[in-house]
Design a protein around this motif. Structure first.
Motif, mmCIF file in Angstrom:
data_model
loop_
_atom_site.group_PDB
_atom_site.id
_atom_site.type_symbol
_atom_site.label_atom_id
_atom_site.label_comp_id
_atom_site.label_asym_id
_atom_site.label_seq_id
_atom_site.Cartn_x
_atom_site.Cartn_y
_atom_site.Cartn_z
ATOM 1 N N HIS A 24 10.661 -3.417 7.719
ATOM 2 C CA HIS A 24 9.584 -3.249 6.603
ATOM 3 C C HIS A 24 8.133 -3.301 7.025
ATOM 4 N N SER A 25 7.953 -4.961 7.065
ATOM 5 C CA SER A 25 6.819 -5.230 7.633
ATOM 6 C C SER A 25 6.055 -4.995 8.829
ATOM 7 N N ALA A 26 6.900 -4.996 9.707
ATOM 8 C CA ALA A 26 6.770 -3.889 10.743
ATOM 9 C C ALA A 26 6.119 -2.521 10.879
ATOM 10 N N PHE A 27 6.569 -1.521 9.791
ATOM 11 C CA PHE A 27 5.789 -0.391 9.753
ATOM 12 C C PHE A 27 5.045 -0.910 8.900
ATOM 13 N N ALA A 28 4.533 -1.228 8.296
ATOM 14 C CA ALA A 28 3.487 -2.240 7.094
ATOM 15 C C ALA A 28 1.905 -2.165 8.678
ATOM 16 N N LEU A 29 2.562 -3.369 9.404
ATOM 17 C CA LEU A 29 1.486 -4.006 10.279
ATOM 18 C C LEU A 29 1.179 -2.421 11.409
ATOM 19 N N GLY A 30 2.059 -1.743 11.872
ATOM 20 C CA GLY A 30 2.022 -0.924 12.559
ATOM 21 C C GLY A 30 0.670 -0.015 12.255
ATOM 22 N N TYR A 31 0.548 0.351 10.727
ATOM 23 C CA TYR A 31 -0.359 0.851 9.917
ATOM 24 C C TYR A 31 -2.276 0.296 10.204
#
Lengths: 85, 85, 85, 85
Positions: A24-31
């Motif tokens: 979830h953190s990776a998903f958010a940081l990606g954007y």
């Protein structure tokens, strides 16, 4: 002397989050950090890169701390949690 | 020689995300990594700690790379994006 | 007449996100809305509950709109995107 | 009879999350559901639209439940948490 840019560090952090299973953190940081628009070629960055850099940095700071000691005790405890100046 | 644990590194990354304004990533990591249950005293970790460690790590690796060169050229370009072994 | 509370609606939305495969949204809402502290027994809420309620609501509003027409045309187009008063 | 599509429902949910202050959930859903590519004109959807639809849906189901009762008691308690068939 090479310096790290925030674009590069964001990518290292993104990879760390992904490799650590923090999806979830990776998903958010990606954007939030625009990783998909990043010019960095992910294939040139090995797994665990962030850990390696931080570990090396810790060793360097420990070395610097010991070298600056006038004390004969060259194997001082290096405390991670002390403020860095 | 001091080693960094994943609990400590997760905290450094959490602080980095927060200080960089990546609020959604920080929010997610707070829960995914159980930051609120972390034993680390945040007051002892200065702002920009992750950047400092990574920057120092880069310098150390650059130093090591130059020292291992039999080449007289001691100021080789240190390329950030090469694989690290 | 029964009314829906925000605790109940948050739970319906949480289930909708989860059932729709929006895993990151479901993760975030779980914490933002304190779903794990919700008193609602999930086993009593069937899949697709939110869709059912909204679909029924649409039908009811369409019915009300047609009944309030003095016009002979009782099968007016009900436009979803008009403001609701 | 008008039907709601998942594109429309996702938008209603997105607006609900945003209006409820669930910023992290709204952020995630924006990307997971491709809200920015949604053809829906947000200006035509009033605040609280999702709540309105669900509330109306509840009333409709309560009405249907009472009408289907052969019992003289037309003001049965309508329990929100019973399974819907």
């Amino acid at each position: 002397m090479v310096s790290i840019t925030s674009v590069e560090l964001n990518y290292l952090v993104f990879r760390y989050l992904h490799e650590s299973g923090f999806t979830h953190s990776a998903f958010a940081l990606g954007y939030e950090a625009g990783i998909n628009k990043s010019p960095i070629d992910g294939n040139l960055v090995p797994p665990g890169a962030l850990v390696t850099f931080v570990q090396k940095g810790l060793q360097y700071l420990e070395l610097e701390a010991n070298l600056s000691n006038s004390d004969a005790d060259v194997d001082d405890d290096f405390s991670f949690l002390q403020p860095l100046d």
